[in-house]
Every structure is written in C-alpha cells, then in structure tokens.
Design a protein around this motif. Structure first.
Motif, short mmCIF file in Angstrom:
data_model
loop_
_atom_site.label_atom_id
_atom_site.label_comp_id
_atom_site.label_asym_id
_atom_site.label_seq_id
_atom_site.Cartn_x
_atom_site.Cartn_y
_atom_site.Cartn_z
N GLU A 1 60.08 -9.90 3.50
CA GLU A 1 61.49 -10.11 3.07
C GLU A 1 62.25 -9.28 2.65
O GLU A 1 63.45 -9.02 2.88
CB GLU A 1 61.20 -11.55 2.00
CG GLU A 1 62.62 -12.19 1.81
CD GLU A 1 62.54 -13.27 0.78
OE1 GLU A 1 63.44 -13.56 0.13
OE2 GLU A 1 61.36 -13.72 0.52
N SER A 2 61.83 -8.57 1.56
CA SER A 2 62.43 -7.41 1.11
C SER A 2 62.84 -6.17 2.17
O SER A 2 64.11 -5.67 2.41
CB SER A 2 61.71 -6.46 -0.15
OG SER A 2 62.44 -5.77 -0.24
N GLY B 1 65.67 -7.39 4.44
CA GLY B 1 66.98 -7.36 3.79
C GLY B 1 67.51 -6.04 3.60
O GLY B 1 68.62 -5.56 3.89
N ARG B 2 66.46 -5.18 3.23
CA ARG B 2 66.99 -3.67 2.93
C ARG B 2 67.47 -2.85 4.24
O ARG B 2 67.99 -1.73 4.20
CB ARG B 2 66.29 -2.87 2.16
CG ARG B 2 65.15 -2.66 2.25
CD ARG B 2 64.03 -1.82 1.29
NE ARG B 2 62.99 -1.31 1.85
CZ ARG B 2 61.74 -1.67 1.57
NH1 ARG B 2 61.68 -3.05 0.93
NH2 ARG B 2 60.70 -1.48 2.04
N TYR C 1 68.86 -11.97 5.29
CA TYR C 1 68.37 -12.52 4.14
C TYR C 1 67.38 -13.79 4.76
O TYR C 1 68.35 -14.60 5.04
CB TYR C 1 69.47 -12.85 3.16
CG TYR C 1 68.71 -13.58 1.76
CD1 TYR C 1 67.46 -13.29 1.20
CD2 TYR C 1 69.53 -14.03 0.97
CE1 TYR C 1 67.08 -13.76 0.07
CE2 TYR C 1 69.26 -14.78 -0.29
CZ TYR C 1 68.04 -14.45 -0.66
OH TYR C 1 67.56 -14.96 -1.95
N GLY D 1 63.22 -15.06 -3.62
CA GLY D 1 64.04 -13.69 -3.18
C GLY D 1 63.89 -12.72 -4.34
O GLY D 1 63.78 -11.67 -4.28
N ALA E 1 60.58 -11.01 -4.22
CA ALA E 1 60.78 -10.10 -3.17
C ALA E 1 61.63 -8.79 -3.45
O ALA E 1 61.14 -7.61 -3.26
CB ALA E 1 61.46 -10.36 -2.02
N GLY E 2 62.45 -9.02 -4.24
CA GLY E 2 63.49 -7.62 -4.20
C GLY E 2 63.47 -7.30 -5.71
O GLY E 2 64.03 -6.04 -5.78
#
Length: 409
Positions: free
Chosen positions: A332-333, A336-337, A342, A384, A387-388
């Motif tokens: 997930e991270s 996103g990055r 997302y 989230g 994960a972040g």
C-alpha cells in the motif's frame, strides 16, 4: 432478454429461467450450487454497436452484454470507465512492464459499484423495492449509495469488526446498518435467512447470479483498453472469488468473440489469514474457515465462489499466491509513494502478490502486467496510517525545519 439463454448451475448443469428471482441451484444445499448466466452471443453481437476505441465513459457502454431488459432504466452513478495508468516507477521496482487499473475511482470508491448497478437494475426490473446484503463495508457502502440513487430501502448486515470508516458511507446514504455480533460469514448467513423470510432482494455477490455479470465489465474495459498490447498477467485480489472470475469472464468473452486477439494469465492474490481459494487451487482441503487479515474486503473464511475462481486460474493458465498483512501494508505504501495511487489494503494486495510472484519465479522479469486496484484507500485510513507511518511533530520554528532537512531545498 433475448440475449440471455439461461441460468446454469456450475456443479450439475441444471438450468433455470433467468426472468425469475433465484439465487442458487435447488439441487444443492446451502450456497454450493452457484448459477452462471449463459448468453446467446450471436444476439449479443447483434446488439453491440459500440466502437472499441479505448474511450470508455461508463460500464453501460457494454449494456448489450449485461443481463438487463431493454426497457428498464439503469440505476447508475456513472460507474465504470476507470483509467488504466502506466506505472513506470513501480514497474522498475518490481522488474516488470506495469500498468494499474484504478477501480477505486468508482462512485463509492470500489469496484463493487459495477455489480451493484446491475443488481439494483435487476431489482427494479423485478419490482422489488427493499434490498439487502452482508458486507465487511465496501459492498454495504456501494449498495447504500445506489439504493439512495434508485429510491430503494436498504438494509445491511455487517460483522462486528467492520472498519468504522467504511460504515460512515452507508449511514450517510440513509441505509439501515445492522452490526452483527459475529464474523462476516455469520452476517452473510443471516442476510440469506432474512432474504428467504422477507423476500428482500439480496445483493450478495457470491450467490446473486447477476452480480458477477456487472463485475465482468472490468474485464471488458481491460480488454478494450489493452487492445493490441494485452498483458502477460492480470492480477486481482480474491475474497469470495467472484471479482477475479468476473474479470476473466469479461476478458475471455471479448477474445472468444474475436474482439481482442489474446488473453492474459490470471494471478489471484489472497491474504495468509484468508486463504481458502488459494488452498483449494493447490489441492488442500483443510482450509481454516476463520478469516483474519488487515485486508477486510477479502477477509472471507468460506468463499462462495471458489469453483469459479479456481476455474478462472486453471482456464487462463494462471496461479495464486499468499501474502502477509505486513506485505500488504508495505505494498500500500509502495504503490502510494511510487505512483500516487491510494489503495485500501485489499486494493494493494495485488501489488504485494506481484512482488511475491516475482520472487517465486512465477512472473518473469520484463513481463507485462496489469494490477487491478479494487478499492480506494480512503475506505480504511487507519490501515493507511499503519502503512504510511506517523506524522513527525515539530515546533512552529524555522530552526526545526532547518535541522530536519539540514538546510537542503
């Protein structure tokens, strides 16, 4: 519905009239006798007059393929038509030529909107004004939103551990949200009991034969959007099994009708804590029926569409893998990055599964892959944050910023 021939049991081949409200084959107890919609494809092609130019504004472009009557107004919020995006940074990280189908952009933030639109259009066709389902959150939000749009009464059964963030949507949409003190499977069983008792129309994806027909539009879109550059692999997460089965059915139909030249191999991804389809595909009969995973949308202990999911993997020459919760959150991270997409945990699970498949030598370096993100990360902000990582706290002073970045830009 001249283009719909019958509803056929996937176990025994018994056939049923598609113009009636029916969920499973009467020859099998429980929900084992899942029904498959069978079409007259000559009639479908006669009805389908759209150009396959990659311009997909909604799933109703493929209405000719959907089991709805011509004179019924669809219940729609503009679902489908989601983008397929090049993902070069993530692809480099994973060693593949990668694209992402972002179905988290559907109206309520989830691929399930495709199925809900079709099932509520069928409820309208059948003249039923009360609808229900069991859900860990996403299907509940989807059904509630489309019910509000179509003027239906919506009554939902959710397990006690459903994420609170996911329950906000159906409550705002005005649905009755009933929290069941038990698991998803217990909520599911209860929803089937009340369906029989009250005659409400049940959206449960695994048993409503029209649900997967809506989900298969993601396969139609993928076939059209990748026409001329069909990927080697198409990756889905698996819960009940109907999403990957629907995606494959839609893609395969376009191939069988000579609308596209090739089909991809399907890679199914399950969480280690909810692995029943993977276990069945690999010949293990002792699957644990208790599901436990951060990816609540695929947290299913007793999948109802195991047969369809396994058939999908077999027919496509595909494979399945298991991933841990830690690998899902890391994916997930990573998604996103690297690409600014997302995804909720179940939507990120295909990325984790692709990494696992690369490590295992299932997917070779440089192969072309499309991963399907099934749900938006705003569905589960708590995961989230896991994960972040944490927010870094500083004082309202320039010195703290200078210290943090050592004077860099």
């Amino acid at each position: 519905m001249d283009h719909v021939e019958t509803l056929e049991c996937t176990l025994c081949g018994a056939e049923y009239d598609p113009d009636q409200v029916i969920y499973t084959c009467s020859e099998h107890p429980g929900v084992k006798g899942i029904l498959e919609v069978r079409y007259d494809y000559d009639e479908v092609l006669d009805r389908f007059d759209e150009s396959l130019d990659g311009d997909v504004r909604s799933q109703w472009k493929y209405r000719a393929f959907l089991p709805v009557a011509d004179d019924v107004e669809p219940v729609t919020l503009g679902e489908g038509g989601t983008p397929i995006l090049d993902a070069p940074r993530l692809g480099t990280e994973l060693g593949v030529d990668l694209r992402v189908k972002d179905d988290g952009r559907n109206p309520t933030g989830v691929l399930k909107d495709r199925a809900t639109a079709v099932s509520l259009t069928k409820a309208r066709e059948f003249g039923i004004d009360v609808v229900t389902c069991a859900s860990t959150g996403n299907a509940a939000a989807s059904l509630a939103g489309f019910s509000a749009r179509g003027g239906f009464d919506c009554r939902l059964f959710v397990p006690g551990d459903a994420p609170e963030g996911k329950l906000a949507q159906p409550l705002v949409y005005g649905a009755d949200v009933l929290g069941v003190r038990g698991s998803y499977d217990e909520a599911y069983d209860l929803s089937m009991e009340v369906t029989e008792r009250f005659g409400w129309y049940n959206r449960n994806a695994a048993v409503n034969p029209f649900q997967v027909e809506g989900k298969r539009t993601v396969g139609h879109e993928l076939a059209e959007q990748t026409r001329g550059e069909v990927p080697d692999w198409l990756v889905f997460s698996m819960g009940d099994g109907c999403t990957i089965a629907g995606g494959w059915k839609g893609f395969r139909e376009f191939h069988d009708l000579d609308l596209v030249e090739e089909t991809p191999r399907m890679l199914g991804v399950q969480a280690e804590g909810a692995s029943a389809i993977h276990d069945a595909f690999h010949g293990h009969d002792d699957a644990d029926e208790v599901a436990d995973t951060v990816a609540d949308s695929i947290s299913v202990g007793r999948p109802r569409n195991t047969v369809k999911a396994c058939s999908t993997l077999e027919e496509s020459g595909g494979e399945s893998v298991l991933v841990s919760d830690e690998e899902i959150l890391a994916a997930e991270s990573l998604l996103g990055r690297t690409e600014g997409i997302y995804a909720e945990p179940a939507g990120a699970a295909p990325v984790a599964g692709l990494r696992k498949a690369r490590d295992a030598g299932i997917v070779d370096e440089g192969e072309s892959v499309v991963v399907v993100v099934t749900g938006n990360g705003l569905k589960d902000t708590k995961s989230g944050m896991r994960a972040g990582g944490e927010v870094e706290r500083i004082d309202p002073a320039i010195g703290d910023v200078v210290e943090r970045y050592d004077g860099g830009d």
